[in-house]
Design an enzyme around this catalytic site. Sequence first.
Site: not given
Length: 501
Positions: A14, A180
Amino acid sequence: MQITNPLLNLDMPDPDIIKFNDYYYMVSTTMFFMPGGPILRSKDLKNWEIVSYIFDKIEDNDIYQLKNVKNAYGAGQWATSLVEKNGHFYAAFVCNDMKKTYIFDTDNIESSNWNRHELDGIYHDMSFLFFEGRNFFVYGNGDIHIVELNDDLSGLKNGGMNKLLFSTPGSDDGIMLRCEGCRAYVRNGYIYLFFIEWPKEGIGNSRRRQVCYRGTSLEGPFEREVIFDDDMNYRNRGIAQGFIIEGPDDNWYSVLFQDHVAVGRIPYLLPMKWENDWPVIGINGKAPSSFEIDSPEVSTASIVISDSFDYYEDILPLQFQWNHNPIDEAWSFTERKGYLRLRNAQLADNLLTARNTLTERTVTPKSVFTIEGDFSGMKGGDYAGLAAFMGKYGTIGLTKSNGEFYITQTRKEEPEIRQNVSEIQGFNCNHFWLRIVFDFENNDKAFFYYSIDGTDFIEFGEPLDMEFTLDVFVGYRIGVFSYGTKNLGGVVDFRNLNFSE
């Protein structure tokens, strides 16, 4: 300077990256490990070192203290968005276990423990967006929303924008995981919103891929393109989710990550260019195994290290994190100089319920960790040693029962924890060595060893079949642990944690 992919051979998912002055700063997800929200620094986009943590703890409650059968495994800090505005730094992330979104800010990105603000509710995988003098979160999974923030980014703006921006393709369109992992960017009058999505089996390449939406207004419309879909020939696991950044050579680059099974989710650095104001990632649509950047290389401290634990202060080196919140008075570098002392201050029945397990990342393709321990201060029912830490874990260490020491290996294999125990006669429990070998290139196995002299190591028990599982959702780490199952107050001293590849 030559770049070789993967960029870092360890768990660093991430990513979000900013550039400030002459440095790049990257944040990553560490979930339930504390301190959390690691900030890494680089001058060249190749070499990275940890310089700070956003927070020391998220909360000090049963969830983060591993009490009353509660925990934050698979939760905690998720997918942090990192930005700089007018020389001030902001980070935001969702905490699913707390059902909250946290915003942190600081004027010194290399200093830990930032100022903190809380929002009720989950703004899933949000990204800061600054557009036309206003501040926003863009967030969501499939249905992408926008909400306006106040001027100091400490919360929502009263009466500000709060609406659905657009909806992305879903099941009827062959998409298993809808968009997402948002990252927002503004360039040449366009708003760029980067996402991942995952097509169903039989649709396209059926793997995670990078998608971009762009528009010139928050009122829309937004155009869509698949901008990267490659796995670099690794098990059809798509390289996706991350950000774009201008490099030290004034060219553009993208940092994305790939699921690399047991070691975790590891980052890639990919060349990028602009064509008709669309980002084009890779070389001919592929992730290159190596390429050149016309810029000097600047070395950094290692992310994974050996450590003697010989310190004059009880300050944890940045490479290490605790499993959940530590009991601060139950660990020390100074009570016995030259050792990490772990004192059992909360009972546990297995590794995942134990406090004060010290962890460090592993490195693919192979990581070897060795440590020496003084186990003479253990009490009956205590267990201490080294762990291959994950949901499906393995441990090796010493247990104490009826005044005798036993070498013990455990392997958590559903639906039970398997155990190998052997009594060893005539060894010195003041000096006992343990080793775990993580082999990620040969079917993801961990091997367990002990030594009574620090030279000759004997394999013990069965290898662990390592598996990345979503219940814990991190790559395998080395863990140094000690816990009591019957008594409190037992003490184990560790020194000379040695790491080699």
